[in-house]
Design a protein around this motif. Sequence first.
Motif, PDB file in Angstrom:
ATOM      1  N   ALA A   1       0.838  -1.206   0.000  1.00 32.48           N
ATOM      2  CA  ALA A   1       0.000   0.000   0.000  1.00 32.48           C
ATOM      3  C   ALA A   1       0.871   1.253   0.000  1.00 32.48           C
ATOM      4  N   ALA A   2       1.975   1.231   0.739  1.00 25.58           N
ATOM      5  CA  ALA A   2       2.882   2.381   0.774  1.00 25.58           C
ATOM      6  C   ALA A   2       3.502   2.624  -0.598  1.00 25.58           C
ATOM      7  N   LEU A   3       3.883   1.553  -1.278  1.00 25.88           N
ATOM      8  CA  LEU A   3       4.443   1.687  -2.619  1.00 25.88           C
ATOM      9  C   LEU A   3       3.398   2.241  -3.585  1.00 25.88           C
ATOM     10  N   ARG A   4       2.181   1.735  -3.510  1.00 27.07           N
ATOM     11  CA  ARG A   4       1.102   2.246  -4.375  1.00 27.07           C
ATOM     12  C   ARG A   4       0.852   3.735  -4.112  1.00 27.07           C
ATOM     13  N   LEU A   5       0.827   4.118  -2.834  1.00 24.27           N
ATOM     14  CA  LEU A   5       0.580   5.509  -2.489  1.00 24.27           C
ATOM     15  C   LEU A   5       1.697   6.403  -3.026  1.00 24.27           C
ATOM     16  N   ALA A   6       2.938   5.982  -2.860  1.00 22.01           N
ATOM     17  CA  ALA A   6       4.066   6.763  -3.370  1.00 22.01           C
ATOM     18  C   ALA A   6       3.953   6.943  -4.882  1.00 22.01           C
ATOM     19  N   ARG A   7       3.601   5.877  -5.577  1.00 18.80           N
ATOM     20  CA  ARG A   7       3.429   5.954  -7.043  1.00 18.80           C
ATOM     21  C   ARG A   7       2.265   6.875  -7.395  1.00 18.80           C
ATOM     22  N   ASP A   8       1.137   6.734  -6.680  1.00 21.42           N
ATOM     23  CA  ASP A   8      -0.040   7.572  -6.948  1.00 21.42           C
ATOM     24  C   ASP A   8       0.268   9.053  -6.731  1.00 21.42           C
ATOM     25  N   LEU A   9       1.140   9.352  -5.771  1.00 17.08           N
ATOM     26  CA  LEU A   9       1.510  10.733  -5.481  1.00 17.08           C
ATOM     27  C   LEU A   9       2.593  11.252  -6.429  1.00 17.08           C
ATOM     28  N   GLY A  10       3.078  10.366  -7.293  1.00 14.38           N
ATOM     29  CA  GLY A  10       4.111  10.766  -8.245  1.00 14.38           C
ATOM     30  C   GLY A  10       5.488  10.912  -7.629  1.00 14.38           C
ATOM     31  N   LEU A  11       5.696  10.313  -6.466  1.00 16.47           N
ATOM     32  CA  LEU A  11       6.998  10.390  -5.808  1.00 16.47           C
ATOM     33  C   LEU A  11       8.002   9.524  -6.558  1.00 16.47           C
ATOM     34  N   THR A  12       9.214  10.015  -6.685  1.00 22.08           N
ATOM     35  CA  THR A  12      10.250   9.249  -7.377  1.00 22.08           C
ATOM     36  C   THR A  12      11.434   8.941  -6.476  1.00 22.08           C
ATOM     37  N   ASN A  13      11.656   9.756  -5.475  1.00 21.68           N
ATOM     38  CA  ASN A  13      12.783   9.555  -4.573  1.00 21.68           C
ATOM     39  C   ASN A  13      12.236   9.392  -3.163  1.00 21.68           C
ATOM     40  N   PHE A  14      11.959   8.155  -2.767  1.00 24.73           N
ATOM     41  CA  PHE A  14      11.342   7.900  -1.472  1.00 24.73           C
ATOM     42  C   PHE A  14      11.929   6.642  -0.855  1.00 24.73           C
ATOM     43  N   VAL A  15      11.752   6.537   0.449  1.00 21.20           N
ATOM     44  CA  VAL A  15      12.197   5.373   1.205  1.00 21.20           C
ATOM     45  C   VAL A  15      10.978   4.794   1.906  1.00 21.20           C
ATOM     46  N   LEU A  16      10.804   3.494   1.796  1.00 19.21           N
ATOM     47  CA  LEU A  16       9.725   2.796   2.497  1.00 19.21           C
ATOM     48  C   LEU A  16      10.283   2.291   3.818  1.00 19.21           C
ATOM     49  N   LEU A  17       9.547   2.524   4.900  1.00 15.41           N
ATOM     50  CA  LEU A  17       9.999   2.136   6.232  1.00 15.41           C
ATOM     51  C   LEU A  17       9.061   1.093   6.813  1.00 15.41           C
ATOM     52  N   GLY A  18       9.617   0.136   7.533  1.00 14.86           N
ATOM     53  CA  GLY A  18       8.792  -0.869   8.192  1.00 14.86           C
ATOM     54  C   GLY A  18       9.493  -1.438   9.403  1.00 14.86           C
ATOM     55  N   ASP A  19       8.694  -1.937  10.350  1.00 14.76           N
ATOM     56  CA  ASP A  19       9.295  -2.500  11.563  1.00 14.76           C
ATOM     57  C   ASP A  19       9.319  -4.024  11.566  1.00 14.76           C
ATOM     58  N   ALA A  20       8.858  -4.645  10.497  1.00 12.34           N
ATOM     59  CA  ALA A  20       8.917  -6.106  10.387  1.00 12.34           C
ATOM     60  C   ALA A  20      10.192  -6.487   9.638  1.00 12.34           C
ATOM     61  N   ALA A  21      11.218  -6.861  10.379  1.00 12.69           N
ATOM     62  CA  ALA A  21      12.522  -7.139   9.783  1.00 12.69           C
ATOM     63  C   ALA A  21      12.445  -8.183   8.679  1.00 12.69           C
ATOM     64  N   ALA A  22      11.646  -9.222   8.877  1.00 13.77           N
ATOM     65  CA  ALA A  22      11.555 -10.283   7.865  1.00 13.77           C
ATOM     66  C   ALA A  22      11.015  -9.745   6.544  1.00 13.77           C
ATOM     67  N   VAL A  23      10.000  -8.888   6.598  1.00 11.05           N
ATOM     68  CA  VAL A  23       9.421  -8.325   5.381  1.00 11.05           C
ATOM     69  C   VAL A  23      10.425  -7.395   4.705  1.00 11.05           C
ATOM     70  N   VAL A  24      11.109  -6.565   5.481  1.00 14.05           N
ATOM     71  CA  VAL A  24      12.113  -5.665   4.917  1.00 14.05           C
ATOM     72  C   VAL A  24      13.214  -6.468   4.235  1.00 14.05           C
ATOM     73  N   GLU A  25      13.677  -7.518   4.890  1.00 14.90           N
ATOM     74  CA  GLU A  25      14.742  -8.347   4.310  1.00 14.90           C
ATOM     75  C   GLU A  25      14.282  -9.058   3.046  1.00 14.90           C
ATOM     76  N   GLN A  26      13.031  -9.506   3.017  1.00  9.47           N
ATOM     77  CA  GLN A  26      12.509 -10.151   1.817  1.00  9.47           C
ATOM     78  C   GLN A  26      12.356  -9.135   0.685  1.00  9.47           C
ATOM     79  N   ALA A  27      11.836  -7.954   0.985  1.00  7.15           N
ATOM     80  CA  ALA A  27      11.653  -6.913  -0.037  1.00  7.15           C
ATOM     81  C   ALA A  27      12.997  -6.460  -0.598  1.00  7.15           C
TER      82      ALA A  27
END
Length: 108
Positions: A35-61
């Motif tokens: 959802a964060a990635l979709r929102l960033a794309r919808d807002l036309g952002l090109t230089n952004f960082v996605l943050l999360g507190d689930a280490a396993a998901v961050v490592e997989q992504a």
Amino acid sequence: PGRMETAVVTGGAAVVVRDAGIGSSMDAEWLALIAALRLARDLGLTNFVLLGDAAAVVEQADDVVGARGDAAAHLATFRALVGDGPVPSVRHIKRTQNLAGIALARGR
């Protein structure tokens, strides 16, 4: 598994989904990242960082560890949204720093 909630925060505004379906906490973390990635794309952002507190998901992504089962399907969705563009940076943060998690907790 249980009822999932997700939240995404950008520009100080939280987008909270209280009924994101049924799944595990890892599913909810993946859905929030997507959802964060979709929102960033919808807002036309090109230089952004996605943050999360689930280490396993961050490592997989970030392709640090492999994703299996449901996580592999979520990763495929994430990669499809990225497409041919640059893969966004995904960083792990402490739960106490996660504004999306704080937004979820406030609404309970």
